[in-house]
Design an enzyme around this catalytic site. Structure first.
Site, PDB file in Angstrom:
ATOM      1  N   VAL A  15       0.831  -1.203   0.000  1.00 26.72           N
ATOM      2  CA  VAL A  15       0.000   0.000   0.000  1.00 26.72           C
ATOM      3  C   VAL A  15       0.870   1.258   0.000  1.00 26.72           C
ATOM      4  CG1 VAL A  15      -1.776   1.286   1.284  1.00 26.72           C
ATOM      5  CG2 VAL A  15      -1.895  -1.211   1.153  1.00 26.72           C
ATOM      6  N   CYS A  16       1.986   1.214   0.695  1.00 23.69           N
ATOM      7  CA  CYS A  16       2.852   2.386   0.850  1.00 23.69           C
ATOM      8  C   CYS A  16       3.243   3.041  -0.477  1.00 23.69           C
ATOM      9  CB  CYS A  16       4.095   2.032   1.662  1.00 23.69           C
ATOM     10  SG  CYS A  16       3.716   1.423   3.320  1.00 23.69           S
ATOM     11  N   PRO A  17       3.707   2.287  -1.478  1.00 17.76           N
ATOM     12  CA  PRO A  17       4.081   2.969  -2.719  1.00 17.76           C
ATOM     13  C   PRO A  17       2.897   3.624  -3.419  1.00 17.76           C
ATOM     14  CG  PRO A  17       4.279   0.587  -2.981  1.00 17.76           C
ATOM     15  CD  PRO A  17       4.012   0.858  -1.533  1.00 17.76           C
TER      16      PRO A  17
END
Length: 187
Positions: free
Chosen positions: A46-48
């Site tokens: 999810v972070c990117p």
């Protein structure tokens, strides 16, 4: 205790930005609006998507005087490696702060001690170094950069228009409210 209207605690850290390592501290946030975005870890899922979403709107944030800072408990070296190997993170022009000791994550109350990572925390710091927005998500819930941009504009409006407040879904240029006895029971 809420972090709202408190000063950012003193810290020193190293960030990766534009091919260089830079030093940042609580003083870095003063004199401008700053959006601090904690995320769990580099090389994840999810972070990117979140960091790329912020990168896509970075110029809009800069136009209204806001610097974005991504923060995870990885090192600044890991941030550079991720930037060099991920197409999504390669778009990021804002600083990625390394917090390998978790000091910043603890100061902003987003540290998950047993995992050594941060929750998804979003904080808006005003030019005086005070926290004006604090939002923390479960790590499975991604954030929306457009909504953060809207909230930043609302915070900036309220800061420059004492006595006025922004209602739900307020967008720049729309009507605000001036709290008074006359409004009680009429909204």
């Amino acid at each position: 205790m809420s972090l709202i209207n408190t000063q950012v605690q003193p810290f020193k850290a190293t960030a990766f930005q534009a091919g260089e390592f830079i030093e940042v501290s609580e003083e870095t946030f003063k004199g401008q609006w700053s959006a601090i975005v904690f995320y769990p870890a580099d090389f994840t899922f999810v972070c990117p998507t979140e960091l790329e979403d912020l990168a896509d709107l970075y110029d809009e944030f800069k136009q209204i005087g806001v610097e974005i800072y991504g923060v995870s408990c990885d090192t600044h070296f890991a941030h550079k490696a991720w930037h060099d190997t991920s197409e999504a993170i390669g778009k990021v022009k804002y600083p990625l702060i390394g917090d390998p000791t978790g000091r910043l994550a603890r100061a902003f109350q987003v540290m998950i001690e047993e995992e050594g990572i941060a929750l998804r925390g979003t904080f808006l710091i005003n030019p005086e170094g005070e926290i004006k927005l604090c939002e923390v998500h479960d790590n499975g819930i991604g954030r929306n950069a457009s909504e953060l941009l809207r909230k930043v504009k609302a915070a900036q409006y309220v800061a420059s228009h004492p006595g006025e407040v922004c209602p739900a879904k307020w967008k720049e240029g729309e009507k605000t409210l001036t709290p008074s006895l006359d409004l009680v029971g009429k909204i």
